[in-house]
Design an enzyme around this catalytic site. Structure first.
Site, short mmCIF file in Angstrom:
data_model
loop_
_atom_site.label_atom_id
_atom_site.label_comp_id
_atom_site.label_asym_id
_atom_site.label_seq_id
_atom_site.Cartn_x
_atom_site.Cartn_y
_atom_site.Cartn_z
N ASP A 153 -6.12 -16.15 2.52
CA ASP A 153 -7.45 -16.76 2.65
C ASP A 153 -8.22 -16.62 1.34
OD1 ASP A 153 -7.09 -17.53 5.28
OD2 ASP A 153 -9.02 -16.73 5.96
N LYS A 190 0.88 -1.17 0.00
CA LYS A 190 0.00 0.00 0.00
C LYS A 190 0.91 1.22 0.00
CE LYS A 190 -4.14 1.76 0.15
NZ LYS A 190 -5.08 1.62 -0.97
MG MG Z 1 -5.30 -16.23 8.45
#
Ligand code: MG
Ligand code: IPM
Length: 361
Positions: free
Chosen positions: A255, A195
């Site tokens: 994830d 970022k």
């Molecule tokens: Mg995690």
């Protein structure tokens, strides 16, 4: 060879899936002439229940003196488990953070690969799934927001919480080097996710990683902002090879990367230090809702054991044997509940183990 493994079965589905991985390792040992000795230690909720501490110093010592650590999963239902009424430093996750830090496991490798057999389980558009993807998420694991100073206190009469994000150039350089080394063994592409349009820490990541990139002229190096990366992962995941990023971004993006493979139950991971020592665990959590039912998918843990053989012990053909056995069960249509299509027959966790073991040659 003889290998001494510290084994942390942990909580939830951990004991079921780790037991399968140990049986797979035993079979590999039998076929290729190795012995794996297991030294079980407690971490997470089970350690809290027994010792009032998510990870004891004795357990850390055992892990340190082993050749590698095999881990299942830790933690329970954060809304209902009494473990989450304890102060943060006494909760199950504190054990995980402590072992990562104590063992210096700064490089977290989470390969996200779409098995052709599981294309139907991929939640992305058919044409995206058709192209497949094969990336290595490389997440920095012992710095950043997870380990910075944090506190909550009243400042000028207002309750205020502070978490600090700190990285020094050495922490960045060592994982960047690992990332480029791994890229050299893959498709030779590294994407740094940051970022840098807002954060100083990200600007330092860019500066240091660019310096490292100069030593790897064969590797195609690029940068991408994290919000765009979250989008690109679902739009065009095939563009990624090695994805290099800091701790918090890596937690979130890994994830996301795992979910697009169809099931988090398929994804292994390795956490490495400067040497060949590592801790190997499935990317998924302890899934307390299905614990003890013998329906969890053990493949992520089995593949984590394969990563251990490859990265810590240089046993490439043994690791190949496990990975090929997993490919074969999938090609043979064998499915646990998480990867089965509606109406398809399902096998239990331990049966999946038996069927993988049968295919190890
Ligand atoms: Mg995690
Ligand atoms: C992970 C997990 C952990 C993390 C939690 C359990 C502390 O989400 O390994 O990704 O955030 O690192």
């Amino acid at each position: 060879m003889n290998y001494n493994l510290a084994v942390i079965k942990g909580d939830g589905i951990g004991p079921e899936i780790v037991t399968v991985a140990m049986r797979v390792l035993d079979k590999v040992g039998e076929v290729y002439g190795h012995t794996f000795n297991y030294n079980e230690i407690l971490m997470g909720g089970c350690s809290i229940d027994k010792y009032g501490d998510p990870l004891t110093d004795e357990a850390i010592e055992i892990a340190k003196s082993s050749d590698a650590v095999l881990l299942g999963s830790i933690g329970g239902n954060t809304a209902t488990s009494p473990w989450y009424k304890l102060p943060p430093e006494k909760r199950p996750e504190a054990g995980l953070l402590k072992i990562r830090k104590s063992l210096g496991l700064f490089a977290n490798l989470r390969p996200a690969y779409l098995y052709p057999e599981l294309k139907d389980a991929c939640p992305l558009k058919a044409e995206v799934a058709e192209r497949g993807f094969d990336m290595m998420m490389m997440r920095e694991l012992t710095g950043g927001l997870y380990f910075g100073e944090r506190y909550t206190k009243e400042i000028d009469g207002v309750m205020t919480a502070v978490d600090t994000l700190t990285y020094n150039e050495n922490e960045i350089r060592r994982i960047a080097i690992k990332g480029f080394d791994i890229a050299m063994k893959r498709r030779k592409k590294v994407t740094l996710i940051d970022k840098a349009n807002v954060l100083d820490s990200s600007r330092l990541w860019r500066k240091v990683t660019e310096e490292v990139a100069k030593d790897y002229p064969e590797v195609e190096y690029g940068v991408m902002l994290v919000d765009n990366a979250a989008m690109q992962l679902v739009k065009d995941p095939a563009q990624f090879d090695v994805v290099l990023t800091e701790n918090m971004f890596g937690d979130i993006l890994s994830d996301e990367a795992s979910q697009i493979t169809g099931s988090i139950g398929m994804l292994p991971s390795a956490s490495l230090n400067e040497t060949k020592f590592g801790m190997y665990e499935p990317s998924g959590g302890s899934a307390p809702d299905i614990a003890g039912k013998n329906i969890a998918n053990p493949i992520a843990t089995v593949l984590s054991a394969a990563m251990m053989l490859r990265y810590s012990f240089d046993l490439d053909k043994e690791a190949d044997a496990i990975e090929n056995a997993v490919k074969k069960v999938l090609a043979d249509g064998i499915r646990t509940i998480d990867i089965a299509k509606p109406g398809e027959p399902q096998v239990k966790c331990d049966e999946m183990g038996d069927l993988i073991i049968e295919r190890i040659k």
